[in-house]
Write an enzyme that holds these catalytic residues in place. Structure first.
Site, PDB file in Angstrom:
ATOM      1  N   TYR A  16      49.901 -47.211   3.906  1.00 32.62           N
ATOM      2  CA  TYR A  16      49.208 -47.277   2.614  1.00 32.62           C
ATOM      3  C   TYR A  16      48.314 -48.512   2.505  1.00 32.62           C
ATOM      4  O   TYR A  16      47.266 -48.459   1.850  1.00 32.62           O
ATOM      5  CB  TYR A  16      50.211 -47.157   1.453  1.00 32.62           C
ATOM      6  CG  TYR A  16      50.655 -45.731   1.304  1.00 32.62           C
ATOM      7  CD1 TYR A  16      49.832 -44.795   0.702  1.00 32.62           C
ATOM      8  CD2 TYR A  16      51.849 -45.293   1.851  1.00 32.62           C
ATOM      9  CE1 TYR A  16      50.195 -43.463   0.619  1.00 32.62           C
ATOM     10  CE2 TYR A  16      52.233 -43.959   1.776  1.00 32.62           C
ATOM     11  CZ  TYR A  16      51.389 -43.049   1.156  1.00 32.62           C
ATOM     12  OH  TYR A  16      51.738 -41.726   1.081  1.00 32.62           O
TER      13      TYR A  16
ATOM     14  N   ARG B 162      45.174 -47.251   4.159  1.00 30.72           N
ATOM     15  CA  ARG B 162      44.470 -46.264   3.320  1.00 30.72           C
ATOM     16  C   ARG B 162      43.842 -46.940   2.103  1.00 30.72           C
ATOM     17  O   ARG B 162      42.739 -46.581   1.671  1.00 30.72           O
ATOM     18  CB  ARG B 162      45.435 -45.178   2.844  1.00 30.72           C
ATOM     19  CG  ARG B 162      45.841 -44.241   3.961  1.00 30.72           C
ATOM     20  CD  ARG B 162      46.597 -43.064   3.429  1.00 30.72           C
ATOM     21  NE  ARG B 162      45.770 -42.167   2.632  1.00 30.72           N
ATOM     22  CZ  ARG B 162      46.250 -41.205   1.857  1.00 30.72           C
ATOM     23  NH1 ARG B 162      47.532 -41.024   1.763  1.00 30.72           N
ATOM     24  NH2 ARG B 162      45.430 -40.415   1.173  1.00 30.72           N
TER      25      ARG B 162
ATOM     26  N   VAL C  35      44.037 -40.123  -4.417  1.00 28.76           N
ATOM     27  CA  VAL C  35      44.652 -41.399  -4.753  1.00 28.76           C
ATOM     28  C   VAL C  35      43.624 -42.533  -4.689  1.00 28.76           C
ATOM     29  O   VAL C  35      43.943 -43.684  -4.960  1.00 28.76           O
ATOM     30  CB  VAL C  35      45.872 -41.663  -3.837  1.00 28.76           C
ATOM     31  CG1 VAL C  35      46.986 -40.683  -4.178  1.00 28.76           C
ATOM     32  CG2 VAL C  35      45.527 -41.534  -2.350  1.00 28.76           C
TER      33      VAL C  35
ATOM     34  N   HIS D  81      48.696 -37.458  -8.147  1.00 22.11           N
ATOM     35  CA  HIS D  81      49.509 -37.940  -7.020  1.00 22.11           C
ATOM     36  C   HIS D  81      49.524 -39.449  -6.896  1.00 22.11           C
ATOM     37  O   HIS D  81      49.836 -39.983  -5.831  1.00 22.11           O
ATOM     38  CB  HIS D  81      49.001 -37.291  -5.715  1.00 22.11           C
ATOM     39  CG  HIS D  81      49.199 -35.805  -5.683  1.00 22.11           C
ATOM     40  ND1 HIS D  81      48.480 -34.955  -4.881  1.00 22.11           N
ATOM     41  CD2 HIS D  81      50.058 -35.018  -6.393  1.00 22.11           C
ATOM     42  CE1 HIS D  81      48.894 -33.711  -5.088  1.00 22.11           C
ATOM     43  NE2 HIS D  81      49.832 -33.725  -6.004  1.00 22.11           N
TER      44      HIS D  81
ATOM     45  N   THR E 206      39.544 -28.781  -2.643  1.00 19.93           N
ATOM     46  CA  THR E 206      41.000 -28.734  -2.438  1.00 19.93           C
ATOM     47  C   THR E 206      41.372 -27.422  -1.771  1.00 19.93           C
ATOM     48  O   THR E 206      40.854 -26.364  -2.118  1.00 19.93           O
ATOM     49  CB  THR E 206      41.803 -28.931  -3.748  1.00 19.93           C
ATOM     50  OG1 THR E 206      43.168 -28.595  -3.506  1.00 19.93           O
ATOM     51  CG2 THR E 206      41.280 -28.138  -4.900  1.00 19.93           C
TER      52      THR E 206
HETATM   53  P1  NAD Z   1      43.331 -30.819   1.741  1.00 19.91           P
HETATM   54  O1  NAD Z   1      43.086 -31.730   2.893  1.00 19.91           O
HETATM   55  O2  NAD Z   1      44.502 -29.910   1.804  1.00 19.91           O
HETATM   56  O3  NAD Z   1      42.035 -29.899   1.561  1.00 19.91           O
HETATM   57  C1  NAD Z   1      40.748 -30.441   1.566  1.00 19.91           C
HETATM   58  C2  NAD Z   1      39.759 -29.375   1.129  1.00 19.91           C
HETATM   59  O4  NAD Z   1      38.497 -30.009   1.063  1.00 19.91           O
HETATM   60  C3  NAD Z   1      39.639 -28.199   2.108  1.00 19.91           C
HETATM   61  O5  NAD Z   1      39.648 -26.986   1.378  1.00 19.91           O
HETATM   62  C4  NAD Z   1      38.282 -28.450   2.752  1.00 19.91           C
HETATM   63  O6  NAD Z   1      37.604 -27.234   3.087  1.00 19.91           O
HETATM   64  C5  NAD Z   1      37.538 -29.172   1.649  1.00 19.91           C
HETATM   65  N1  NAD Z   1      36.416 -29.988   2.081  1.00 19.91           N
HETATM   66  C6  NAD Z   1      36.247 -30.658   3.245  1.00 19.91           C
HETATM   67  N2  NAD Z   1      35.063 -31.308   3.249  1.00 19.91           N
HETATM   68  C7  NAD Z   1      34.484 -31.048   2.037  1.00 19.91           C
HETATM   69  C8  NAD Z   1      33.260 -31.442   1.433  1.00 19.91           C
HETATM   70  N3  NAD Z   1      32.388 -32.232   2.063  1.00 19.91           N
HETATM   71  N4  NAD Z   1      32.987 -31.007   0.182  1.00 19.91           N
HETATM   72  C9  NAD Z   1      33.878 -30.180  -0.479  1.00 19.91           C
HETATM   73  N5  NAD Z   1      35.043 -29.775   0.052  1.00 19.91           N
HETATM   74  C10 NAD Z   1      35.346 -30.212   1.298  1.00 19.91           C
HETATM   75  O7  NAD Z   1      43.344 -31.709   0.438  1.00 19.91           O
HETATM   76  P2  NAD Z   1      44.002 -31.499  -0.985  1.00 19.91           P
HETATM   77  O8  NAD Z   1      43.915 -30.062  -1.370  1.00 19.91           O
HETATM   78  O9  NAD Z   1      43.429 -32.536  -1.860  1.00 19.91           O
HETATM   79  O10 NAD Z   1      45.563 -31.793  -0.798  1.00 19.91           O
HETATM   80  C11 NAD Z   1      46.057 -32.707   0.107  1.00 19.91           C
HETATM   81  C12 NAD Z   1      46.785 -33.947  -0.421  1.00 19.91           C
HETATM   82  O11 NAD Z   1      46.236 -35.052   0.288  1.00 19.91           O
HETATM   83  C13 NAD Z   1      46.641 -34.314  -1.852  1.00 19.91           C
HETATM   84  O12 NAD Z   1      47.922 -34.498  -2.321  1.00 19.91           O
HETATM   85  C14 NAD Z   1      45.932 -35.662  -1.906  1.00 19.91           C
HETATM   86  O13 NAD Z   1      46.646 -36.546  -2.722  1.00 19.91           O
HETATM   87  C15 NAD Z   1      46.013 -36.198  -0.528  1.00 19.91           C
HETATM   88  N6  NAD Z   1      44.806 -36.911  -0.011  1.00 19.91           N
HETATM   89  C16 NAD Z   1      44.007 -37.663  -0.830  1.00 19.91           C
HETATM   90  C17 NAD Z   1      42.873 -38.314  -0.317  1.00 19.91           C
HETATM   91  C18 NAD Z   1      42.028 -39.181  -1.232  1.00 19.91           C
HETATM   92  O14 NAD Z   1      42.542 -39.725  -2.183  1.00 19.91           O
HETATM   93  N7  NAD Z   1      40.723 -39.347  -0.954  1.00 19.91           N
HETATM   94  C19 NAD Z   1      42.533 -38.165   1.015  1.00 19.91           C
HETATM   95  C20 NAD Z   1      43.378 -37.388   1.820  1.00 19.91           C
HETATM   96  C21 NAD Z   1      44.516 -36.764   1.299  1.00 19.91           C
END
Ligand code: NAD
Length: 232
Positions: free
Chosen positions: A53, A56, A88, A104, A176
């Site tokens: 973390y 990240r 996050v 989250h 998502t």
């Molecule tokens: P996920 O990784 O499961 O899905 C990501 C989605 O984003 C996919 O459907 C993908 O096709 C799409 N995607 C990829 N590139 C894209 C773009 N340029 N524009 C639009 N869409 C795009 O992520 P999730 O559904 O958010 O769930 C995963 C978990 O991971 C969550 O709980 C989240 O908290 C966590 N997470 C958060 C971050 C962050 O805070 N930035 C980063 C990674 C994971």
């Protein structure tokens, strides 16, 4: 003025350089999800989890909001906009969105392992390095942990989010996979008569959801174009 509710996931921050769940790489590749993001993993190797973390957090704070985050903030000029994010990072806030519910948790924050109401901004703990380690404690002397909802933990804000979804005049989903529950079920709380839109280059399976249209594009292309229409 419409009540627009937007559910965002890791995909909206992908073009800011923050990897999505499936592409995170690094520690995510060499360790299991349970090791890095669960209460059992934290008990087993707390420093490994804190390191993950800490890294990240740095990546997220160095990233900048992209055109999709900025367009959603712009939408507040004409509409009431409530963001519900699984992310996050704090890119929605830094883009200027004023109503952001983090399902989250938040990388910027840490909390006591004994008293969940003792939440601190990382700047108060370590303004220089923005890190916590084993031995960093809250004011009551208990170990600090990331203010993140780990796998296997309750999502405290889910009922508030569901209530917001029930009041939407327009519901937008961006970036998502709709595979992480309970967040993925929020779309079913939106009234059948409400128009819904999903923007994602790889559309999730949303068969059977009424009044839904899809835009198969990246967030920085699809969101600004949709926002322009909603502002027009
Ligand atoms: P996920 O990784 O499961 O899905 C990501 C989605 O984003 C996919 O459907 C993908 O096709 C799409 N995607 C990829 N590139 C894209 C773009 N340029 N524009 C639009 N869409 C795009 O992520 P999730 O559904 O958010 O769930 C995963 C978990 O991971 C969550 O709980 C989240 O908290 C966590 N997470 C958060 C971050 C962050 O805070 N930035 C980063 C990674 C994971």
């Amino acid at each position: 003025m419409a009540n627009i509710v937007v559910l965002t996931g890791a995909g909206i921050s992908a073009e800011s350089g923050l990897k999505t769940f499936r592409d995170l790489g690094g520690l995510w590749e060499t360790h299991s999800v349970e090791d890095l993001a669960s209460p059992a993993g934290f008990r087993k190797n707390p420093q490994l989890v804190l390191d993950f973390y800490n890294l990240r957090r740095k990546q997220a704070l160095e990233a900048q909001p992209n055109a999709a985050h900025l367009a959603l903030a712009e939408l507040e000029k004409k509409h009431h906009v409530q963001i519900i994010t699984q992310n996050v990072d704090d890119l929605h806030e830094r883009a200027g969105s004023s109503k952001v519910l983090h399902l989250h948790g938040e990388l910027r924050k840490v909390r006591s392992t004994q008293d969940a109401s003792l939440i601190y901004d990382i700047d108060e703990i370590d303004p220089e390095n923005l890190e916590i380690h084993v031995g960093c404690t809250c004011e009551k002397g208990s170990q600090l942990r990331p203010h993140i909802v780990w796998f296997g933990e309750m999502v405290p804000e889910i009922e508030k989010a569901a209530e917001l979804c029930r009041t939407a005049d327009f519901f937008l989903v961006v970036g998502t996979s709709l595979m992480v529950f309970p967040a993925a079920a929020l779309i079913h709380e939106v009234p059948a008569a409400t128009r819904k839109c999903i923007i994602d280059p790889n559309l999730p399976d949303v068969s059977g959801i009424p009044n839904l249209y899809t835009i198969q594009e990246k967030a920085t292309a699809g969101v600004p174009r949709l926002v322009e229409k909603l502002l027009g």
